[in-house]
Design an enzyme around this catalytic site. Sequence first.
Site, PDB file in Angstrom:
ATOM      1  N   LEU A   1       0.884  -1.159   0.000  1.00 46.01           N
ATOM      2  CA  LEU A   1       0.000   0.000   0.000  1.00 46.01           C
ATOM      3  C   LEU A   1       0.922   1.209   0.000  1.00 46.01           C
ATOM      4  O   LEU A   1       1.884   1.256   0.775  1.00 46.01           O
ATOM      5  CB  LEU A   1      -0.891   0.023   1.242  1.00 46.01           C
ATOM      6  CG  LEU A   1      -1.974  -1.052   1.342  1.00 46.01           C
ATOM      7  CD1 LEU A   1      -2.708  -0.931   2.676  1.00 46.01           C
ATOM      8  CD2 LEU A   1      -2.966  -0.948   0.193  1.00 46.01           C
ATOM      9  N   ASP A   2       0.653   2.193  -0.869  1.00 50.40           N
ATOM     10  CA  ASP A   2       1.554   3.336  -0.912  1.00 50.40           C
ATOM     11  C   ASP A   2       1.449   4.158   0.370  1.00 50.40           C
ATOM     12  O   ASP A   2       0.550   3.954   1.199  1.00 50.40           O
ATOM     13  CB  ASP A   2       1.343   4.185  -2.170  1.00 50.40           C
ATOM     14  CG  ASP A   2       0.000   4.888  -2.209  1.00 50.40           C
ATOM     15  OD1 ASP A   2      -0.367   5.531  -1.210  1.00 50.40           O
ATOM     16  OD2 ASP A   2      -0.685   4.820  -3.250  1.00 50.40           O
ATOM     17  N   MET A   3       2.358   5.082   0.524  1.00 50.33           N
ATOM     18  CA  MET A   3       2.493   5.822   1.782  1.00 50.33           C
ATOM     19  C   MET A   3       1.204   6.555   2.173  1.00 50.33           C
ATOM     20  O   MET A   3       0.880   6.668   3.353  1.00 50.33           O
ATOM     21  CB  MET A   3       3.647   6.812   1.660  1.00 50.33           C
ATOM     22  CG  MET A   3       4.056   7.458   2.965  1.00 50.33           C
ATOM     23  SD  MET A   3       5.602   8.374   2.757  1.00 50.33           S
ATOM     24  CE  MET A   3       5.929   8.846   4.464  1.00 50.33           C
ATOM     25  N   ASN A   4       0.461   7.028   1.171  1.00 45.63           N
ATOM     26  CA  ASN A   4      -0.741   7.813   1.446  1.00 45.63           C
ATOM     27  C   ASN A   4      -2.024   6.989   1.435  1.00 45.63           C
ATOM     28  O   ASN A   4      -3.115   7.541   1.483  1.00 45.63           O
ATOM     29  CB  ASN A   4      -0.851   8.958   0.435  1.00 45.63           C
ATOM     30  CG  ASN A   4       0.294   9.941   0.560  1.00 45.63           C
ATOM     31  OD1 ASN A   4       0.676  10.304   1.670  1.00 45.63           O
ATOM     32  ND2 ASN A   4       0.856  10.356  -0.562  1.00 45.63           N
ATOM     33  N   THR A   5      -1.877   5.661   1.366  1.00 47.57           N
ATOM     34  CA  THR A   5      -3.038   4.769   1.385  1.00 47.57           C
ATOM     35  C   THR A   5      -3.068   4.001   2.696  1.00 47.57           C
ATOM     36  O   THR A   5      -2.038   3.529   3.172  1.00 47.57           O
ATOM     37  CB  THR A   5      -2.987   3.778   0.206  1.00 47.57           C
ATOM     38  OG1 THR A   5      -3.002   4.519  -1.019  1.00 47.57           O
ATOM     39  CG2 THR A   5      -4.183   2.835   0.230  1.00 47.57           C
TER      40      THR A   5
END
Length: 235
Positions: free
Chosen positions: A101-105
Site C-alpha cells: 500500500l503506498d504511503m498515502n493509502t
Amino acid sequence: MRINKYIAKSGITSRRKADELVENGRVKVNGEIIKKLGYDVQEDDLVEVDEEKISLQKKYIYLIMNKPTGFVTTMSDEYERPTVMDLIPDVEERVYPVGRLDMNTSGLLIFTNDGELANNLTHPSTHVNKKYKLLCNGILNRNEVKILEKGVNIDGYKTSPCDIKIIKHFKASTMAEIIIHEGKKRQIRRMFETIGHPVQKLERIAIGDIKIGHMKQGLVRKLSDEEVRKLKENA
C-alpha cells in the site's frame, strides 16, 4: 527443492522476489553464488541470502494490520521514513508484508512468513479481489464509472475490468468502493486521474474474504485458523 521455493519457505520473501535475489547474485549455496533460477537445493546444503544463513520455516505466522497513512510498505527505508515494520509487535518468526500500500493509502495489509501463500496472493493469475473505499474530487457519474469498469489505459497498459459502486455524492467530491484484482503501482489513483477525478483518500477494506472491519488504524492482530483457511481458498 528449487532455490526460489526454498527461499520462499524460509520466510524471506515470495518466489518471484526470490528469483530476483538469485539473479542479482545475492544467494549462495555452500559458499558459492548461485544464479541459476532452477537450481535444486539438497537437504544438507548451506543456503545464504545476503551472507545470512536461512533455513525452512517450521511455524507459519499470519497477521493483518490496519495500516495508517504516513508509513511505507517496506522492510526498511533508505530515506529513514517510518515503515510498516515499525508497527509489528514481537512475534516468534520474521514476517514480511504481502503486496504493498503506498504511503498515502491506509487499510488492510497482510503479513506472513508463508512464501507460498504470499506468492499466490500477489500473482496476477490468481485474481484475488481487493476492495477499496475512496474519496475522489468532483461528482463521479455513471458514464465515468462504466469507463473505469471496462478498463482504462495507463502508460500503454490497459487495466482489467473492475467493479465500482458509488456510495455518496458530496458538494464537490464522491465516495465510492472499487474492487480490483490487480496490484499495479498507484493503480487506482492513476485510473481516476485519467477521467479527471483525483483520489483524495484511499483505504483497502478487504482482500478476498478477509475484511478490515472496525479494526483501529495502526493495530495488528493474528488471523484466526478460519481466516487463514479462507485466505488460502481465495488464493
